[in-house]
Motif scaffolding. Structure first.
Motif, PDB file in Angstrom:
ATOM      1  N   GLY A   1      11.710  42.786 -23.210  1.00  0.00           N
ATOM      2  CA  GLY A   1      10.870  43.880 -23.674  1.00  0.00           C
ATOM      3  C   GLY A   1      10.425  43.720 -25.115  1.00  0.00           C
ATOM      4  O   GLY A   1       9.421  44.287 -25.531  1.00  0.00           O
ATOM      5  N   LYS A   2      11.165  42.922 -25.886  1.00  0.00           N
ATOM      6  CA  LYS A   2      10.822  42.704 -27.297  1.00  0.00           C
ATOM      7  C   LYS A   2       9.583  41.839 -27.461  1.00  0.00           C
ATOM      8  O   LYS A   2       8.977  41.824 -28.525  1.00  0.00           O
ATOM      9  N   GLY A   3       9.201  41.111 -26.413  1.00  0.00           N
ATOM     10  CA  GLY A   3       8.099  40.161 -26.528  1.00  0.00           C
ATOM     11  C   GLY A   3       6.740  40.682 -26.119  1.00  0.00           C
ATOM     12  O   GLY A   3       5.772  39.940 -26.107  1.00  0.00           O
TER      13      GLY A   3
ATOM     14  N   THR B   1       0.197  36.632 -19.058  1.00  0.00           N
ATOM     15  CA  THR B   1      -0.966  36.396 -18.206  1.00  0.00           C
ATOM     16  C   THR B   1      -1.560  35.041 -18.585  1.00  0.00           C
ATOM     17  O   THR B   1      -1.015  34.338 -19.431  1.00  0.00           O
ATOM     18  N   ASP B   2      -2.681  34.720 -17.992  1.00  0.00           N
ATOM     19  CA  ASP B   2      -3.359  33.474 -18.345  1.00  0.00           C
ATOM     20  C   ASP B   2      -3.780  33.459 -19.812  1.00  0.00           C
ATOM     21  O   ASP B   2      -3.914  32.406 -20.416  1.00  0.00           O
ATOM     22  N   LYS B   3      -3.977  34.654 -20.391  1.00  0.00           N
ATOM     23  CA  LYS B   3      -4.418  34.743 -21.781  1.00  0.00           C
ATOM     24  C   LYS B   3      -3.309  35.144 -22.745  1.00  0.00           C
ATOM     25  O   LYS B   3      -3.407  34.896 -23.931  1.00  0.00           O
ATOM     26  N   ASP B   4      -2.284  35.826 -22.264  1.00  0.00           N
ATOM     27  CA  ASP B   4      -1.176  36.262 -23.107  1.00  0.00           C
ATOM     28  C   ASP B   4       0.008  35.328 -22.911  1.00  0.00           C
ATOM     29  O   ASP B   4       0.435  35.106 -21.779  1.00  0.00           O
ATOM     30  N   ASN B   5       0.527  34.816 -23.995  1.00  0.00           N
ATOM     31  CA  ASN B   5       1.584  33.797 -23.936  1.00  0.00           C
ATOM     32  C   ASN B   5       2.891  34.318 -23.352  1.00  0.00           C
ATOM     33  O   ASN B   5       3.217  35.485 -23.479  1.00  0.00           O
ATOM     34  N   ASN B   6       3.626  33.404 -22.745  1.00  0.00           N
ATOM     35  CA  ASN B   6       4.956  33.745 -22.271  1.00  0.00           C
ATOM     36  C   ASN B   6       6.045  32.991 -23.034  1.00  0.00           C
ATOM     37  O   ASN B   6       7.215  33.138 -22.748  1.00  0.00           O
ATOM     38  N   LEU B   7       5.656  32.189 -24.019  1.00  0.00           N
ATOM     39  CA  LEU B   7       6.650  31.474 -24.825  1.00  0.00           C
ATOM     40  C   LEU B   7       7.149  32.411 -25.911  1.00  0.00           C
ATOM     41  O   LEU B   7       6.379  32.856 -26.759  1.00  0.00           O
TER      42      LEU B   7
ATOM     43  N   THR C   1       9.167  36.133 -18.312  1.00  0.00           N
ATOM     44  CA  THR C   1       8.631  36.207 -16.951  1.00  0.00           C
ATOM     45  C   THR C   1       8.881  37.563 -16.311  1.00  0.00           C
ATOM     46  O   THR C   1       9.828  38.267 -16.678  1.00  0.00           O
ATOM     47  N   ASP C   2       8.037  37.885 -15.340  1.00  0.00           N
ATOM     48  CA  ASP C   2       8.308  39.003 -14.447  1.00  0.00           C
ATOM     49  C   ASP C   2       8.552  38.465 -13.031  1.00  0.00           C
ATOM     50  O   ASP C   2       8.548  39.212 -12.067  1.00  0.00           O
TER      51      ASP C   2
END
Length: 135
Positions: A63-65, A70-76, A14-15
């Motif tokens: 930063g490694k992830g 975003t809605d299209k780029d995963n955050n898991l 998250t940001d």
């Protein structure tokens, strides 16, 4: 044979750390379990018998992830499966038999405290962590 006994933790990138902690703790009822140095960027929340790890994307871990989710780029980042007690050798042999490469077993913190775990990648490219009370 491996026996999964539960999900140990998930890791969300998250940001919006303050908003995420507020949502999971104040709205969903999780409790703050542990925070690392802000430079490392890991906040761990207790969710029943599991953890939800929140990683700040502007930190060493986050930063490694990759870029901001975003809605299209995963955050898991990854999820962790808790295994029934099994030896490191048995885990290695199991995945060798299936021609699946394992990472290095390392001591990490999860829902059951510190313990040995190992990373691997599923066919879609998702990172899976396996954790067990190593025999």
């Amino acid at each position: 044979m491996l026996t999964i006994i539960g999900i140990d933790h998930i890791v969300l990138r998250t940001d919006k750390l303050t908003q995420m902690v507020h949502f999971y703790c104040d709205i969903l009822g999780c409790t703050l379990e542990r925070e690392t140095d802000p430079a490392i960027g890991l906040t761990q929340l207790r969710a029943g018998n599991a953890l939800i790890d929140i990683v700040n994307i502007h930190s060493e871990l986050g930063g490694k992830g990759g870029a901001t989710p975003t809605d299209k780029d995963n955050n898991l980042d990854h999820f962790c499966l808790q295994l029934k007690s099994i030896s490191e050798d048995a885990i290695r042999q199991h995945f060798l038999n299936h021609s699946i490469k394992l990472g290095t077993f390392e001591r990490r913190y999860g829902a059951q405290g510190f313990g040995q775990s190992v990373y691997l990648t599923d066919p879609q490219g998702n990172t899976v962590e396996l954790r067990s009370e190593i025999q």
